[in-house]
Design a protein around this motif. Sequence first.
Motif, PDB file in Angstrom:
ATOM      1  N   ALA A   1      54.779 -31.858 -27.484  1.00 41.62           N
ATOM      2  CA  ALA A   1      53.361 -32.568 -27.425  1.00 41.62           C
ATOM      3  C   ALA A   1      52.400 -31.696 -26.939  1.00 41.62           C
ATOM      4  O   ALA A   1      51.404 -32.058 -27.105  1.00 41.62           O
ATOM      5  CB  ALA A   1      53.667 -33.952 -26.717  1.00 41.62           C
ATOM      6  N   VAL A   2      52.766 -30.508 -26.583  1.00 38.62           N
ATOM      7  CA  VAL A   2      51.813 -29.445 -25.988  1.00 38.62           C
ATOM      8  C   VAL A   2      51.294 -28.819 -27.438  1.00 38.62           C
ATOM      9  O   VAL A   2      52.185 -28.454 -28.316  1.00 38.62           O
ATOM     10  CB  VAL A   2      52.460 -28.359 -25.147  1.00 38.62           C
ATOM     11  N   PRO A   3      49.977 -28.543 -27.643  1.00 43.10           N
ATOM     12  CA  PRO A   3      49.549 -28.035 -29.037  1.00 43.10           C
ATOM     13  C   PRO A   3      50.120 -26.693 -29.128  1.00 43.10           C
ATOM     14  O   PRO A   3      50.210 -25.731 -28.041  1.00 43.10           O
ATOM     15  CB  PRO A   3      48.040 -27.805 -28.605  1.00 43.10           C
ATOM     16  N   GLY A   4      50.513 -26.402 -30.227  1.00 41.94           N
ATOM     17  CA  GLY A   4      51.146 -24.845 -30.523  1.00 41.94           C
ATOM     18  C   GLY A   4      51.273 -24.946 -32.124  1.00 41.94           C
ATOM     19  O   GLY A   4      50.676 -25.589 -32.661  1.00 41.94           O
ATOM     20  N   ASP A   5      52.183 -23.995 -32.697  1.00 40.65           N
ATOM     21  CA  ASP A   5      52.180 -23.635 -34.009  1.00 40.65           C
ATOM     22  C   ASP A   5      53.004 -24.705 -34.636  1.00 40.65           C
ATOM     23  O   ASP A   5      54.297 -25.060 -34.222  1.00 40.65           O
ATOM     24  CB  ASP A   5      52.878 -22.449 -34.185  1.00 40.65           C
ATOM     25  N   PRO A   6      52.432 -25.496 -35.654  1.00 39.46           N
ATOM     26  CA  PRO A   6      53.038 -26.559 -36.228  1.00 39.46           C
ATOM     27  C   PRO A   6      54.342 -26.034 -37.215  1.00 39.46           C
ATOM     28  O   PRO A   6      54.224 -24.984 -37.431  1.00 39.46           O
ATOM     29  CB  PRO A   6      51.978 -27.185 -37.327  1.00 39.46           C
ATOM     30  N   PRO A   7      55.255 -26.873 -37.516  1.00 36.53           N
ATOM     31  CA  PRO A   7      56.393 -26.667 -38.430  1.00 36.53           C
ATOM     32  C   PRO A   7      55.694 -26.266 -39.747  1.00 36.53           C
ATOM     33  O   PRO A   7      54.768 -26.632 -40.261  1.00 36.53           O
ATOM     34  CB  PRO A   7      57.202 -27.652 -38.409  1.00 36.53           C
ATOM     35  N   ASP A   8      56.524 -25.673 -40.634  1.00 32.61           N
ATOM     36  CA  ASP A   8      56.138 -25.250 -41.854  1.00 32.61           C
ATOM     37  C   ASP A   8      55.952 -26.488 -43.042  1.00 32.61           C
ATOM     38  O   ASP A   8      54.888 -26.546 -43.717  1.00 32.61           O
ATOM     39  CB  ASP A   8      57.133 -24.383 -42.676  1.00 32.61           C
ATOM     40  N   GLU A   9      56.713 -27.660 -42.670  1.00 35.85           N
ATOM     41  CA  GLU A   9      56.592 -28.844 -43.452  1.00 35.85           C
ATOM     42  C   GLU A   9      56.306 -29.899 -42.243  1.00 35.85           C
ATOM     43  O   GLU A   9      57.506 -30.556 -42.019  1.00 35.85           O
ATOM     44  CB  GLU A   9      57.814 -28.988 -44.242  1.00 35.85           C
ATOM     45  N   PRO A  10      55.199 -30.088 -41.824  1.00 37.52           N
ATOM     46  CA  PRO A  10      54.982 -30.996 -40.804  1.00 37.52           C
ATOM     47  C   PRO A  10      55.372 -32.389 -40.917  1.00 37.52           C
ATOM     48  O   PRO A  10      55.727 -33.292 -40.101  1.00 37.52           O
ATOM     49  CB  PRO A  10      53.334 -31.022 -40.411  1.00 37.52           C
ATOM     50  N   VAL A  11      55.066 -32.921 -42.367  1.00 39.44           N
ATOM     51  CA  VAL A  11      55.381 -33.966 -42.411  1.00 39.44           C
ATOM     52  C   VAL A  11      56.821 -34.671 -42.564  1.00 39.44           C
ATOM     53  O   VAL A  11      57.353 -35.430 -42.004  1.00 39.44           O
ATOM     54  CB  VAL A  11      54.739 -34.810 -43.817  1.00 39.44           C
ATOM     55  N   ARG A  12      57.666 -33.685 -43.148  1.00 38.43           N
ATOM     56  CA  ARG A  12      59.251 -33.895 -43.305  1.00 38.43           C
ATOM     57  C   ARG A  12      59.512 -33.705 -41.757  1.00 38.43           C
ATOM     58  O   ARG A  12      60.645 -34.421 -41.569  1.00 38.43           O
ATOM     59  CB  ARG A  12      59.829 -32.407 -44.131  1.00 38.43           C
TER      60      ARG A  12
END
Length: 522
Positions: free
Chosen positions: A342-353
């Motif tokens: 939950a700490v801001p960072g680099d999001p995954p490549d497919e965030p919705v998936r």
Amino acid sequence: MTGLALDSPAAAVAEEASLASLLRCCVREVAGPRGQVWHAEPYTLLRVAATLLRIRTHGGLALRIEGTPEWLDRGCWQPLSVDMLVRLVETELGGSNEEFAAQVDASRSAMARLLAVRRGTSPPADPWLASEQGLVFGHPFHPSPKARGGADWLRYAPEAHASFPLRLLGVRDDVLAEAGDTGPLDELGTAPRGYTPLPAHPWQLDLLAAELAAPLADGRLIDLGHGSPSPRMAVPTSSVRTVYEPRIDRCLKFSLDVRITNCVRKNSWYELAGAVELTRRLEPVFRDLSASFPGTRWLPEPGYRSADLGTRLLEGLSVIVRASPWSVCRPGVTPLLSGALAVPGDPPDEPVRWWRAYVERVAPPVLDAYLTHGVVLEPHLQNVLVGVDTAGLPVEAVFRDMEGTKLVAGRHDLSGLPERVAEALTYDPADGWNRVVYCLMVNHLAEVAASLAGAESTRELWAVAGEVLAGYAGSRGWPRPLADLLAGAPLPAKANLSVRWARSADRSAGYVPVANPLAVLS
């Protein structure tokens, strides 16, 4: 702010984080309930003690703050400080609480010290332990999220990447207190004949020094030093008082007689018995949950050990044995603390998936534990670990900490338990549902969604969450509490500012209603 120059980078970041936390509390518990919050893009406006404030926000329910918060001074906007906001809160709430400003300041100072120390240390190589030690700013909706008692807290702080050897006591067998499976503790070192080894947190031994003098002098306790020699030291996890002991691959939950955020963190005598009792009762529940929702895991607490030397030392020297997450996750799966995600960072490549997989792992077993089994899990961000596969996709959810887990009153036979133990193990149905919904929706999913979306809208993520929850609801015949939740009923949010202001026990904390992000989807 003691220990660091006010203009140091660490102090500046601590000021910003402290201000954001207190502002969130003001929106949720002070200005919001009084109808003193308005949206005027790109700002959120709020009034506290007749003073108009403005902030830029994103993240929906998580209320992430960006830029510099300001207050209106004779027609001009001026930067807002923590100290000024504290004075406004004190004026708005009225009455007297001489501890409040000091607690906020102590939390801010702790953050600054932690940030400064972390620049010269390295996180653990173990990714799970690194995630446990990454929560520098604490609860985002708490007025003093890093307030911590005791003079020596920094040397034992997980956020400072601490590690240390446990101490080992010998408890004379006629005053030994234990229940359940405590066998792993015996592997930490040997005790003389007639004694049983008892690991102890070194900080707690310092805190209990006066009470320990007599039993150490007369031989009811003996100090065995650090037990079996080992270069591998205990590592504190996010709760501070629970450590991972690599020599036995177990987590050990100690008492610490210091206040950490809201509570003095000790194992009450009835919680010791309750942990073992709950572990016994939850084994069949989690077997069923794991069958219904593959990837569901939990960390049993099969035993505790202490010394029967009066209530103070029974509680103060107690240790609860807990399974480690590595022991329950399948090979190739890495457990990570949800709070770190939950700490801001680099999001995954497919965030919705990624998000769909996350919600599928975490939410249905929590809801089913309540609706089908009458069990209230406490799935807040520090009580859930998410197991990710080699591609980083969530595939398991690990639930922990029996202290917060309860049984719904009227759905379990507790007649054979001592009255105080049974009382501590139960919630009435309404309180249990509020706890589940707050921890799952407000404390947990809202924060992870905000980090995943960054500064973008979380609407698409909540639509996906709604699909997952609706799928589960359909499989269970749309039970009324879940139908109301999906229809957009307001959510309960724990009132941390109010309980700190009232100087009440954490168990007395109430809830304030907040907007349900599923409402706009129904």
